[in-house]
Design a protein around this motif. Structure first.
Motif, mmCIF file in Angstrom:
data_model
loop_
_atom_site.group_PDB
_atom_site.id
_atom_site.type_symbol
_atom_site.label_atom_id
_atom_site.label_comp_id
_atom_site.label_asym_id
_atom_site.label_seq_id
_atom_site.Cartn_x
_atom_site.Cartn_y
_atom_site.Cartn_z
ATOM 1 N N GLY A 160 13.858 8.949 2.153
ATOM 2 C CA GLY A 160 13.112 9.264 3.361
ATOM 3 C C GLY A 160 11.704 9.644 3.010
ATOM 4 O O GLY A 160 11.282 9.497 1.860
ATOM 5 N N PRO A 161 10.942 10.134 3.983
ATOM 6 C CA PRO A 161 9.563 10.557 3.705
ATOM 7 C C PRO A 161 9.543 11.783 2.793
ATOM 8 O O PRO A 161 10.583 12.391 2.537
ATOM 9 N N ALA A 162 8.339 12.128 2.312
ATOM 10 C CA ALA A 162 8.201 13.234 1.363
ATOM 11 C C ALA A 162 8.834 14.515 1.870
ATOM 12 O O ALA A 162 9.248 15.371 1.091
ATOM 13 N N GLY A 163 8.943 14.619 3.180
ATOM 14 C CA GLY A 163 9.526 15.815 3.783
ATOM 15 C C GLY A 163 10.935 16.124 3.313
ATOM 16 O O GLY A 163 11.348 17.292 3.298
ATOM 17 N N GLY A 209 0.793 -1.220 0.000
ATOM 18 C CA GLY A 209 0.000 0.000 0.000
ATOM 19 C C GLY A 209 0.825 1.269 0.000
ATOM 20 O O GLY A 209 0.269 2.364 0.033
ATOM 21 N N GLU A 210 2.136 1.124 -0.055
ATOM 22 C CA GLU A 210 2.989 2.314 -0.025
ATOM 23 C C GLU A 210 3.265 2.843 -1.422
ATOM 24 O O GLU A 210 3.276 2.100 -2.397
ATOM 25 N N VAL A 211 3.521 4.157 -1.473
ATOM 26 C CA VAL A 211 3.912 4.784 -2.735
ATOM 27 C C VAL A 211 5.348 5.263 -2.602
ATOM 28 O O VAL A 211 5.661 6.070 -1.729
ATOM 29 N N GLN A 252 7.411 7.479 0.501
ATOM 30 C CA GLN A 252 8.865 7.407 0.553
ATOM 31 C C GLN A 252 9.421 8.035 -0.718
ATOM 32 O O GLN A 252 8.901 7.794 -1.808
ATOM 33 N N VAL A 253 10.439 8.854 -0.573
ATOM 34 C CA VAL A 253 11.120 9.429 -1.726
ATOM 35 C C VAL A 253 12.522 8.825 -1.775
ATOM 36 O O VAL A 253 13.215 8.758 -0.761
ATOM 37 N N VAL A 254 12.909 8.342 -2.974
ATOM 38 C CA VAL A 254 14.255 7.801 -3.157
ATOM 39 C C VAL A 254 14.947 8.676 -4.183
ATOM 40 O O VAL A 254 14.512 8.749 -5.336
#
Ligand SMILES: Nc1ncnc2c1ncn2[C@@H]1O[C@H](COP(=O)(O)OP(=O)(O)O)[C@@H](O)[C@H]1O
Ligand SMILES: [Mg+2]
Lengths: 220, 227, 254
Positions: free
Chosen positions: C233-236, C42-44, C220-222
């Motif tokens: 990490g997270p979108a932050g 369920g994660e993006v 999550q942003v890679v």
């Protein structure tokens, strides 16, 4: 003759092969000249000329070369015009080749971008000047690969001249076979000779096609 | 004889001409159907990745495209009989024409299959389709649609070229013509009539392939645009 | 008949996608240099980075369009780096959407969508057609069922391509710059469809250059840089990057 295949038979085949080349050259020159007129006729400003040229192409491209051969040899003889096998074969090939080369070349003329016509018109060149000085030089470059490719068809189709008794490669094979009766061997040899005439042309045509494709961006 | 043309003695033999034309179309039909099948497999073979198969298919195409049909027909005719196999002239003609048109069809279809963009194949792979399913749904049909005009021209040329089988006495249209002119001494009129019949057959074939194209390619039927 | 068999023993909270120290070179060009990240159910996950940093390659490795030289990839309990992998089974679990849509031009939208369910999963024709209507409604294209791709705008084609993937009911969806070929006014409609999928809980890995979209959708942003995961990490992290490279990439600068 008779007996086994010997050097004389091979010389005879070689002689036939030379006539295959000769008839191909006649067909290329004759059919090319006539075909050039057909191509010009197909793009003529005159409707009547266009129609005439188109009808010619439709009729010839709808008729087997073999029937054209019979028509010019036996047909004309029956009308009292006795012509030699060479003349009959040469004329038939010319008529036949003109229809196909004419159509190929028309495509090349039409493939020259329209802006080229307009640019030439803008320079106040006459129609024939536009054709000769602007369009044809570009069309010839486009036409070279398919024309070389069609030469393969010409060489192969000269084999049909054998049916009117013209002694080219196939006919000389038939003549040898009449005494030796080794048809499979003889026709295999003949096939190899045709292949060695045609394959280099096929390769050349493909190479020209490829290099034309690579050059295209520079042309445009 | 003289210079007075007389078509009536030729036209009187319309029944024989019709039989000949029918046989010509039958020969063309058999060769086109079998040749198309050869073409599909040959084209797959030429791009399939197996070097030996690629070479074999390439050699077949080059051998046929660079030798005259007349010589091919003689080779099949005398080749079969030197193996002790006796077939009718019609069968030999059908076999030779099939081998011939199969090579041209292989080359045309290969161009069609090669025109299918890599992204199409990846999309199909991404959906989990098998190799055979990808070929069938994504390469073969759209590939054939792309080269359909070239295939049509090739098949019409084949029909015309079938006249050469008269040289091994297949009873097709040209053989009928030869027979009529030898009986009537009206060679000119005979060959003119037969030439016009061939022209008509060419038109019929083109029309037939146009109809077939509408049936095979619904997208083209509805939108009328090339693929 | 193994098409529907679930891969052996997947723990309920195991990641759907996991890359562990993945290496990949094209000839002498090192494209992935020890890439690791995981995507939970369920994660993006959004992959960002400069052109040529290896994002597409990483995505393509997940669906086995590329084979890797070292490391491990696990997708839905399957070892993708296993030479004996059942690739077609993997691809039934994974949907992939490309930048260039790649709809089949000779098939109607409905035929595009029903092709794989019918051919691969042996879903009966009628059922597949019902499925097509359903997924097309999901992307807002129900009236285009019988159109051909060329009759659709770019944005509509891309939505149809998404619907085609959805019809295989994948467990994870991969998107590779799916709006890059579109005019700006058409990207919105495609991004909305992806947002709706995320809201429904679809597991997704997507490569995009739309930063505000990434910020809104990413769990999550890679950030990839020179074949490595440079920061994740997270979108932050898009608003407060901790490496100068990411800062420069998102354009906040130093
Ligand atoms: N099939 C391939 N063969 C050779 N080089 C490739 C191939 N695919 C990608 N590359 C190269 O790998 C590098 C990374 O490409 P890619 O993963 O597409 O980057 P991104 O998607 O981040 O722009 C690029 O330098 C690209 O040229
Ligand atoms: Mg990319």
């Amino acid at each position: 003759m008779g007996g086994a295949l010997n050097i004389n038979h091979l010389l005879f085949l070689g002689h036939g092969a030379l006539w295959t080349i000769g008839l191909s050259a006649i067909a290329l020159v004759g059919g090319g000249s006539f075909g050039f007129l057909i191509a010009l006729g197909r793009v003529s400003p005159s409707r009547a000329v266009r129609l005439l040229a188109a009808t010619y192409v439709q009729l010839i491209q709808g008729t087997p070369l073999l029937v054209i051969m019979f028509l010019s040899f036996f047909g004309l003889a029956a009308l009292g015009l006795n012509i030699s096998p060479l003349l009959a074969a040469g004329a038939s090939m010319t008529i036949f080749v003109a229809a196909y080369l004419g159509e190929i070349w028309r495509g090349c003329i039409e493939a020259v971008p329209k802006q080229q016509w307009e640019a030439a018109e803008g320079l106040a060149l006459s129609r024939s000047q536009r054709m000769v000085k602007v369009i044809l030089p570009q069309a010839i470059r486009l036409a070279t690969p398919p024309t070389v490719g069609f030469m393969v068809q010409i060489v192969k189709n000269t084999s049909l001249a054998s049916v009117v008794g013209f002694v080219e490669l196939t006919r000389s094979g038939q003549i040898i076979n009449n005494s030796l009766f080794e048809p499979f061997i003889i026709y295999s040899i003949i096939a190899v000779v045709y292949f060695s005439l045609c394959y280099p042309l096929s390769r050349l045509s493909r190479r020209l096609e490829r290099s034309a494709l690579q050059k295209k961006p520079a042309l445009a | 004889m003289g210079l007075v043309l007389d078509f009536s003695v030729v036209l009187d033999r319309w029944q024989a001409l019709l039989d000949g034309a029918t046989l010509t179309l039958q020969l063309a039909f058999i060769a086109v159907v079998c040749g198309a099948a050869i073409g599909v497999f040959g084209a797959i073979g030429r791009r399939g990745g197996n070097v030996l198969v690629e070479r074999l298919c390439g050699a077949y195409v080059e051998a046929i495209r660079n030798t005259p049909l007349l010589v091919q027909i003689f080779l099949v005719y005398f080749g079969l009989s030197s193996l002790g196999l006796q077939f009718s002239a019609f069968t030999v003609a059908a076999v030779a024409l099939t081998i011939n048109v199969g090579a041209y069809t292989t080359e045309i279809m290969r161009a069609g299959f090669d025109s299918i963009h890599k992204g199409q194949i990846e999309a199909a792979e991404g959906l989990g389709l098998s190799r055979a399913q990808i070929y069938w749904h994504v390469i073969i049909w759209p590939g054939i649609e792309r080269v359909y005009p070239a295939l049509t021209s090739q098949f019409v040329l084949l029909m015309l070229a079938s006249s050469v089988t008269s040289q091994i006495s297949a009873e097709e249209l040209t053989a009928v013509a030869n027979y009529i002119q030898s009986e009537t001494y009206r060679s000119f009129e005979t060959y003119i009539v037969v030439a016009l019949i061939y022209v008509a057959l060419s038109f019929i074939m083109r029309f037939g392939f146009w109809l077939l194209g509408l049936a095979l390619f619904p997208r083209r039927r509805r939108l009328g645009t090339p693929l | 008949m193994n098409a529907h068999v679930n891969p052996p023993s997947v723990p309920p909270n195991a990641p759907v996608v996991a890359l562990r120290n993945v290496h990949k070179s094209f000839g002498s060009l090192k494209v992935l240099d020890g890439v690791s990240f995981t995507v939970g159910r369920g994660e993006v996950t959004v992959l960002i980075g400069r052109s040529g940093s290896g994002k597409s390659t990483a995505l393509r490795c997940i669906d086995r369009f590329e084979t890797i030289d070292g490391g491990e990839i696990e997708v839905c309990g399957r070892r993708v780096d296993d030479a004996g992998l059942d690739v077609r089974a993997l691809r039934q679990d994974v949907g992939i959407v490309f930048q260039s849509y790649n709809l089949f031009p000779h098939l109607t939208i409905e035929e595009n969508i029903t092709l794989a369910p019918h051919a691969v999963k042996k879903v009966p024709k009628a059922e597949a057609r019902a499925l097509a209507a359903k997924v097309l409604a999901q992307v807002g294209l129900e009236e285009k069922l019988h159109a051909y791709p060329e009759q659709l705008s770019g944005g509509q084609q891309q939505r149809a391509a998404i619907a085609r993937s959805l019809a295989m009911q994948p467990k994870v969806m991969l998107f590779d710059e799916v709006t890059s070929a579109l005019d700006p006014e058409l990207t919105g409609e495609v991004l909305k469809v992806i947002e709706a999928l995320a809201a429904e809980g679809m597991t997704m890995v997507l490569v995009t250059h739309e930063m505000s979209f990434a910020r809104g959708i990413a769990d999550q942003v890679v950030f990839m840089h020179k074949g490595k995961v440079h920061e994740a990490g997270p979108a932050g992290i898009l608003s407060s990057p901790s490496t100068p490279e990411l800062a420069q990439f998102v354009g906040t600068g130093f």
